[in-house]
Design a protein around this motif. Structure first.
Motif, mmCIF file in Angstrom:
data_model
loop_
_atom_site.group_PDB
_atom_site.id
_atom_site.type_symbol
_atom_site.label_atom_id
_atom_site.label_comp_id
_atom_site.label_asym_id
_atom_site.label_seq_id
_atom_site.Cartn_x
_atom_site.Cartn_y
_atom_site.Cartn_z
ATOM 1 N N PHE A 107 0.836 -1.199 0.000
ATOM 2 C CA PHE A 107 0.000 0.000 0.000
ATOM 3 C C PHE A 107 0.872 1.252 0.000
ATOM 4 N N LEU A 108 1.959 1.250 0.777
ATOM 5 C CA LEU A 108 2.863 2.401 0.823
ATOM 6 C C LEU A 108 3.626 2.554 -0.485
ATOM 7 N N ILE A 109 4.074 1.447 -1.070
ATOM 8 C CA ILE A 109 4.835 1.507 -2.325
ATOM 9 C C ILE A 109 3.941 1.927 -3.497
ATOM 10 N N THR A 110 2.672 1.509 -3.455
ATOM 11 C CA THR A 110 1.734 1.919 -4.499
ATOM 12 C C THR A 110 1.634 3.430 -4.571
ATOM 13 N N ASN A 111 1.710 4.092 -3.423
ATOM 14 C CA ASN A 111 1.646 5.546 -3.396
ATOM 15 C C ASN A 111 2.834 6.176 -4.127
ATOM 16 N N PHE A 166 -1.782 8.724 -4.450
ATOM 17 C CA PHE A 166 -3.177 8.897 -4.069
ATOM 18 C C PHE A 166 -3.533 10.377 -4.122
ATOM 19 N N PRO A 167 -4.819 10.724 -3.992
ATOM 20 C CA PRO A 167 -5.193 12.146 -3.978
ATOM 21 C C PRO A 167 -4.473 12.917 -2.871
ATOM 22 N N ARG A 168 -4.407 14.204 -3.009
ATOM 23 C CA ARG A 168 -3.555 15.100 -2.216
ATOM 24 C C ARG A 168 -3.535 14.865 -0.696
ATOM 25 N N PRO A 169 -4.582 14.917 0.045
ATOM 26 C CA PRO A 169 -4.401 14.773 1.503
ATOM 27 C C PRO A 169 -3.872 13.389 1.897
ATOM 28 N N LEU A 170 -4.356 12.343 1.235
ATOM 29 C CA LEU A 170 -3.913 10.998 1.541
ATOM 30 C C LEU A 170 -2.461 10.780 1.106
ATOM 31 N N PHE A 203 -0.091 11.990 3.841
ATOM 32 C CA PHE A 203 -0.095 11.042 4.948
ATOM 33 C C PHE A 203 0.697 9.788 4.602
ATOM 34 N N MET A 204 0.541 9.280 3.396
ATOM 35 C CA MET A 204 1.225 8.054 2.997
ATOM 36 C C MET A 204 2.744 8.259 2.922
ATOM 37 N N MET A 205 3.183 9.421 2.473
ATOM 38 C CA MET A 205 4.619 9.703 2.423
ATOM 39 C C MET A 205 5.206 9.775 3.833
#
Length: 94
Positions: free
Chosen positions: A14-18, A23-27, A30-32
């Motif tokens: 899930f983290l690498i997919t980002n 993902f869209p801006r706010p998410l 957070f993922m980074m």
């Protein structure tokens, strides 16, 4: 019942997919932050294992360090279970 997401590396995927398709801006932000925190914690785990690993046990292999960095505490638990099975023998006999 075990958490299949963590066991199969779903949280890491899930983290690498980002990184590949953000993902869209706010998410995305957070993922980074979550990925940076995860990398930092896995790095600390490797450093702590190096510091606590005794010299008499020999050096850790680069492959083991890489697996611990990638998989974190799950690899540490597997390594600990393996090491419990290999108890060092002492030189004294009773």
């Amino acid at each position: 019942m075990e958490n299949q997401c963590c066991k199969n590396g779903g949280d890491h995927r899930f983290l690498i997919t980002n990184l590949i398709a953000p993902f869209p801006r706010p998410l995305n932000i957070f993922m980074m932050v979550a990925m940076e925190f995860t990398l930092l914690m896995h790095g600390f785990q490797v450093l702590l294992l190096r510091a606590s690993h005794g010299k008499e046990q020999g050096p850790l292999s680069r492959a083991l360090e890489a697996r611990i960095f990638l998989f974190g505490v799950f690899e540490l638990l597997a390594w600990q279970k393996k090491m419990k099975g290999v108890q060092p023998t002492s030189g004294t006999k009773k």
